[in-house]
Every structure is written in C-alpha cells, then in structure tokens.
Motif scaffolding. Structure first.
Motif, PDB file in Angstrom:
ATOM      1  N   ARG A   1     -44.977  72.409 -72.360  1.00 52.90           N
ATOM      2  CA  ARG A   1     -43.713  73.227 -72.983  1.00 52.90           C
ATOM      3  C   ARG A   1     -42.280  72.500 -72.866  1.00 52.90           C
ATOM      4  N   ARG A   2     -41.502  73.000 -73.833  1.00 54.71           N
ATOM      5  CA  ARG A   2     -40.064  72.399 -73.849  1.00 54.71           C
ATOM      6  C   ARG A   2     -39.749  72.338 -72.406  1.00 54.71           C
ATOM      7  N   MET A   3     -38.910  71.329 -72.104  1.00 54.86           N
ATOM      8  CA  MET A   3     -38.420  71.155 -70.813  1.00 54.86           C
ATOM      9  C   MET A   3     -39.416  70.773 -69.624  1.00 54.86           C
ATOM     10  N   GLY A   4     -40.787  70.744 -69.910  1.00 58.00           N
ATOM     11  CA  GLY A   4     -41.635  70.553 -69.091  1.00 58.00           C
ATOM     12  C   GLY A   4     -41.801  69.065 -68.726  1.00 58.00           C
ATOM     13  N   THR A   5     -42.803  68.774 -67.733  1.00 62.68           N
ATOM     14  CA  THR A   5     -42.957  67.397 -67.418  1.00 62.68           C
ATOM     15  C   THR A   5     -44.238  66.902 -67.573  1.00 62.68           C
ATOM     16  N   VAL A   6     -44.578  65.627 -68.213  1.00 63.59           N
ATOM     17  CA  VAL A   6     -46.013  64.775 -68.300  1.00 63.59           C
ATOM     18  C   VAL A   6     -45.827  63.785 -67.280  1.00 63.59           C
ATOM     19  N   SER A   7     -47.072  63.790 -66.373  1.00 60.85           N
ATOM     20  CA  SER A   7     -47.124  62.721 -65.410  1.00 60.85           C
ATOM     21  C   SER A   7     -48.421  61.803 -66.175  1.00 60.85           C
ATOM     22  N   ILE A   8     -48.102  60.583 -66.092  1.00 61.57           N
ATOM     23  CA  ILE A   8     -49.117  59.754 -66.706  1.00 61.57           C
ATOM     24  C   ILE A   8     -49.498  58.879 -65.428  1.00 61.57           C
ATOM     25  N   MET A   9     -50.979  59.155 -64.979  1.00 61.13           N
ATOM     26  CA  MET A   9     -51.654  58.398 -64.137  1.00 61.13           C
ATOM     27  C   MET A   9     -52.600  57.490 -64.980  1.00 61.13           C
ATOM     28  N   GLY A  10     -53.099  57.631 -66.036  1.00 64.20           N
ATOM     29  CA  GLY A  10     -54.010  56.943 -66.577  1.00 64.20           C
ATOM     30  C   GLY A  10     -53.371  55.457 -67.078  1.00 64.20           C
ATOM     31  N   VAL A  11     -54.058  54.523 -67.077  1.00 65.45           N
ATOM     32  CA  VAL A  11     -53.274  53.124 -67.277  1.00 65.45           C
ATOM     33  C   VAL A  11     -53.235  52.889 -68.609  1.00 65.45           C
ATOM     34  N   TYR A  12     -52.063  52.416 -69.162  1.00 63.48           N
ATOM     35  CA  TYR A  12     -51.660  51.895 -70.514  1.00 63.48           C
ATOM     36  C   TYR A  12     -51.008  50.361 -70.480  1.00 63.48           C
ATOM     37  N   GLY A  13     -51.655  49.655 -71.355  1.00 65.89           N
ATOM     38  CA  GLY A  13     -51.534  48.157 -71.051  1.00 65.89           C
ATOM     39  C   GLY A  13     -50.988  47.412 -72.214  1.00 65.89           C
ATOM     40  N   SER A  14     -50.455  48.169 -73.171  1.00 66.17           N
ATOM     41  CA  SER A  14     -50.093  47.398 -74.518  1.00 66.17           C
ATOM     42  C   SER A  14     -48.779  48.490 -75.238  1.00 66.17           C
ATOM     43  N   THR A  15     -47.989  47.879 -76.032  1.00 63.97           N
ATOM     44  CA  THR A  15     -47.344  48.608 -76.688  1.00 63.97           C
ATOM     45  C   THR A  15     -47.960  49.377 -77.911  1.00 63.97           C
ATOM     46  N   TYR A  16     -47.450  50.530 -78.285  1.00 61.69           N
ATOM     47  CA  TYR A  16     -48.033  51.631 -79.319  1.00 61.69           C
ATOM     48  C   TYR A  16     -47.090  51.645 -80.503  1.00 61.69           C
ATOM     49  N   ASP A  17     -47.535  51.726 -81.649  1.00 63.75           N
ATOM     50  CA  ASP A  17     -46.913  51.731 -82.649  1.00 63.75           C
ATOM     51  C   ASP A  17     -46.727  53.283 -83.060  1.00 63.75           C
ATOM     52  N   ASN A  18     -45.693  53.893 -83.605  1.00 62.80           N
ATOM     53  CA  ASN A  18     -45.346  55.430 -83.964  1.00 62.80           C
ATOM     54  C   ASN A  18     -45.389  56.165 -82.574  1.00 62.80           C
ATOM     55  N   PHE A  19     -44.729  55.631 -81.804  1.00 62.14           N
ATOM     56  CA  PHE A  19     -44.589  56.189 -80.416  1.00 62.14           C
ATOM     57  C   PHE A  19     -43.978  57.570 -80.654  1.00 62.14           C
ATOM     58  N   PRO A  20     -44.073  58.930 -80.235  1.00 59.41           N
ATOM     59  CA  PRO A  20     -43.408  60.044 -80.717  1.00 59.41           C
ATOM     60  C   PRO A  20     -42.332  60.321 -79.843  1.00 59.41           C
ATOM     61  N   LEU A  21     -40.960  59.383 -79.886  1.00 63.19           N
ATOM     62  CA  LEU A  21     -40.180  59.686 -79.052  1.00 63.19           C
ATOM     63  C   LEU A  21     -39.176  60.793 -79.693  1.00 63.19           C
ATOM     64  N   HIS A  22     -39.373  61.309 -80.745  1.00 61.16           N
ATOM     65  CA  HIS A  22     -38.614  62.300 -81.372  1.00 61.16           C
ATOM     66  C   HIS A  22     -39.309  63.593 -80.643  1.00 61.16           C
ATOM     67  N   ARG A  23     -40.304  63.660 -80.344  1.00 55.78           N
ATOM     68  CA  ARG A  23     -40.965  64.842 -79.683  1.00 55.78           C
ATOM     69  C   ARG A  23     -40.461  65.071 -78.270  1.00 55.78           C
ATOM     70  N   LEU A  24     -40.291  63.948 -77.524  1.00 60.36           N
ATOM     71  CA  LEU A  24     -40.006  63.914 -76.349  1.00 60.36           C
ATOM     72  C   LEU A  24     -38.428  64.268 -76.183  1.00 60.36           C
ATOM     73  N   PHE A  25     -37.691  63.923 -77.154  1.00 56.21           N
ATOM     74  CA  PHE A  25     -36.566  64.320 -77.199  1.00 56.21           C
ATOM     75  C   PHE A  25     -36.038  65.624 -77.495  1.00 56.21           C
ATOM     76  N   ASP A  26     -36.576  66.104 -78.306  1.00 55.86           N
ATOM     77  CA  ASP A  26     -36.600  67.563 -78.916  1.00 55.86           C
ATOM     78  C   ASP A  26     -37.055  68.481 -78.200  1.00 55.86           C
ATOM     79  N   LYS A  27     -38.063  68.119 -77.309  1.00 56.37           N
ATOM     80  CA  LYS A  27     -38.608  68.965 -76.285  1.00 56.37           C
ATOM     81  C   LYS A  27     -38.173  68.904 -74.953  1.00 56.37           C
ATOM     82  N   GLY A  28     -37.093  67.904 -74.998  1.00 57.28           N
ATOM     83  CA  GLY A  28     -36.556  67.619 -73.492  1.00 57.28           C
ATOM     84  C   GLY A  28     -37.484  67.417 -72.368  1.00 57.28           C
TER      85      GLY A  28
END
Length: 402
Positions: free
Chosen positions: A296-323
């Motif tokens: 939801r907007r203003m909710g929390t996402v916890s990332i416990m899965g491993v990520y080891g590289s950069t990713y193109d088209n990261f949806p920063l706009h969605r994180l910002f708009d939803k807070g």
C-alpha cells in the motif's frame, strides 16, 4: 575431515579436506552436529554469486566446542552452541551500534564503504565466497569459529538440534523482515516466497501481531507447507494476478507490509532471461517489482532475498509516488538471537516443522540437487556430519550408525 566443497558452478562434492586449526587466540574449533543448506547457498551453486576457487560451504550450523583458543573466556570444551552466520568482531563501530553485518574487522581483505559488486563488502560470512571473508563454512565435520566470545550462543541440553538450528540464519532473517516494518498490530503482511526464509517470516508476522498473512509462491507444494505449518492464506502467481488479489483482500489499498524472500533468482521465462542478458544483469528483480506494486501507499517492503547486481529500469518513480519505506540487507542476528532462543524455549514458536529432508553429509550433492530443482517436495535439508541416515518411505530419517 569430510566437508561439502564447492568446486565450480554446479559442482559441490563430499571431499576429504584438512582439519581446521586454531589460528587466533579468540578462535574455537567446533565439532558440527547439524548443518543445513540455505537458499543463499544456491546462488553460489548457480554461479550467480561468484566464487573462483574451492571453498567449504555452509553458514547454518551448530555443534560442540572441541578446542578453545587461549583468549576465549565465555566458552569451554564440551559447550553446545549455535553460531550466527555473520562474523562479528564485537568491538568495532558497527558492532557497537547493533550493526554486526557491517563489522569492519572480520572481512579484512574485502571490507569497504562502497558495497560494490566486486569488492568493498560488509562483514564476513561463514562459507560465503572470498568476497565475504573466505572463511570455511559449517557443512563439515569441524569448523573454525573466530571471535568465539561474541556470536555463539550456548543452547540447553534438553533441546534438539532441529529445534534451535535455524537460529543461525533463517529465523532471525525472517524476524528481521517483520521487525524492520515495526508492526503495531492488525497489519496485512504479504510474503513473496515460501521457501525457508519466507516460512520463518510468516511465523514472525503472526507473533508480531499481523491480522492476515499471505504467502505467495509459484510452487503449490510450498504453499501447502505454508498452510500446514503457519495457517496462512496463499496465492500462486501462475494461477492468479497476485497484485490484484492482494488489493482485493485489502479494500484496494495493498498490503501494509510486503517481504521479498526470493531474491534475484526467481522463476523466469525466456523474455525475463533475454532482458537480463541485454542489460548485463544477474537474475531478475521481478519479485521485488511485484512487491512494490502490491504494497500500500506509505507501506514497507523488506528485502531479505539476495540481490547481487545493478538493475536497469529500477522503478524509483513508484517508490517515490507511493512513499514506500525500504529495509534490506543481511540480518543482524545478534540483535535478536537471545530473544528468539527464549521464544523457542517457551514453545511460542516451532522451527523444525519446515524440515523435509534429513541426510548424512555424505549425501550433500543429492541434498543440493533436490533443493535446487525443487524435487521430492523439498523445502529444507538438514545435514548430519557424523551420522549415516536411512530415509524411510515417509521421509522420516532413521539414524542407523554414529
């Protein structure tokens, strides 16, 4: 001694290797009584997390203290201990500020502030590549444990290995995902991935006051395990639109908390794989993107899965708009382990109900194969370095020889 040794991607063997020895005054040598295969180990097996030379695997282990360095004051020979997976010196800035996965001293060859793909990492981890310290892991008969006065915890004799083994990693990791979201009671928590960490996050969500816990996984046998041991609601992304289903459950808002317990190697189709190849990405962030949409907007996402590289088209706009609030990283096991041991002792949580396979260490190659390929309804494999075990038809192990 015998140990599970990674040689190259796709190649883990049961080998004879040199016994570990005390190297520093604060070391102990542990006789390993139980160890486990973790989803993070599969990233090394696949080559997604690179390791250039042979290495003893494993960061989930416990056992009995066999030898004690002359500088160790809190442990003695014969103590039975469980060992957290991050290696903490206990006295640097980060260790003193409840941030042991950022320890400045344990990973002395590859530590740094940048967090690059090929260097400047955080604390050392047992059995998790040269970049994370190059320490031999615990999928072995013996293991050297440095800074032994800091992390190992003595466990009661009246508790089985299986009851406490997962305090090494997956239960504190699942707990971190929920603790970081700071539940106040009544939240809807959606957990992407019903492997071992996802199952532990489900347990943690209930204990911390969630009103509904939703497990998402493309494998129905794992969803059945989640329902059986954690009494959660389930969604299969191959059968429903998960984001729309979560919104329907929550009056159109989305979940209060979403947990990514999958990481960069989810199930992928040929289009996902082609995109990753074109963008020089390792794996995919498709699960994470789904979590961003489902929260939801203003909710929390916890990332416990491993990520080891950069990713193109990261949806920063969605994180910002939803807070959206993001929390992620290696679990600060030392922040939680004493409390979690008490929860197990008081029977407020059961951890060993996720185990599907118990094997002798000699069958480690087979254990990795069924875990990696999701065969035999495999959810969690426990390995016994000092036992021969005969599996029965109902998959309940029978010890036949010490």
């Amino acid at each position: 001694m015998k140990a599970a040794v990674f040689h190259k991607p796709g190649d883990i063997r049961y080998d004879t290797v040199e016994d570990p020895r005390l190297e520093q005054d604060n070391d102990v040598i542990l006789k390993v009584t139980s160890t486990a295969i973790c989803g993070s180990d599969l990233h090394i097996l696949s080559g997604g997390v690179p390791q250039p030379k042979p290495m003893i695997m494993g960061h989930e282990f416990m056992g009995i203290v066999e030898e004690v360095g002359k500088g160790v004051t809190k442990l003695k020979k014969g103590d039975r201990v469980v060992v957290p997976f991050p290696i903490s010196c206990g006295h640097c800035f980060f260790c003193q500020h409840d941030a042991s996965p950022a320890c400045e001293n344990s990973n002395y060859k590859h530590y740094g502030p940048d967090g690059d793909m090929a260097g400047q990492k955080g604390a050392a981890l047992f059995g998790y590549t040269d970049l994370y310290g190059g320490y031999s892991g615990g999928q072995a008969q013996y293991v050297r444990v440095p800074y032994a006065d800091i992390s190992p915890r003595i466990v009661p004799d009246n508790m089985t290995d299986e009851q406490v083994l997962f305090l090494t990693d997956i239960f504190p990791t699942g707990w971190s995902a929920i603790d970081w979201a700071q539940l106040k009671g009544g939240e809807v928590v959606a957990i992407f991935g019903s492997g071992p960490v996802g199952l532990m996050a489900q347990k943690a969500a209930w204990i911390n006051g969630a009103s509904r816990v939703i497990a998402i996984d493309p494998l129905n046998y794992r969803l059945e395990k989640a329902k059986a041991v954690n009494k959660v609601e389930t969604l299969n992304p191959n059968e429903v639109d998960v984001v729309e289903a979560i919104r329907a459950i929550t009056g159109g808002r989305g979940a209060d908390v979403c947990v990514d317990a999958v990481g960069f190697e989810p199930e992928r189709n040929i289009i996902d794989k082609a995109k990753a190849l074109i963008n020089f990405e390792v794996g995919s962030m498709k699960v994470l993107d789904m979590a961003f949409k489902a929260v939801r907007r203003m909710g929390t996402v916890s990332i416990m899965g491993v990520y080891g590289s950069t990713y193109d088209n990261f949806p920063l706009h969605r994180l910002f708009d939803k807070g959206i609030t993001l929390k992620m990283g290696q679990a600060p096991v030392l922040n939680y382990i004493d409390h979690l041991i008490e929860l197990v002792k008081e029977e407020k949580v059961v951890l060993d109900d996720i185990i599907t396979h118990t094997l002798p260490l000699s069958e480690v190659t087979y254990g990795y194969e069924i875990f990696d390929k999701k065969e035999e309804d495999c959810v969690k494999v426990v390995l016994k370095p000092w036992e021969r075990i005969k599996p029965t038809d109902n998959n309940v192990p029978v010890k036949i020889e010490n």
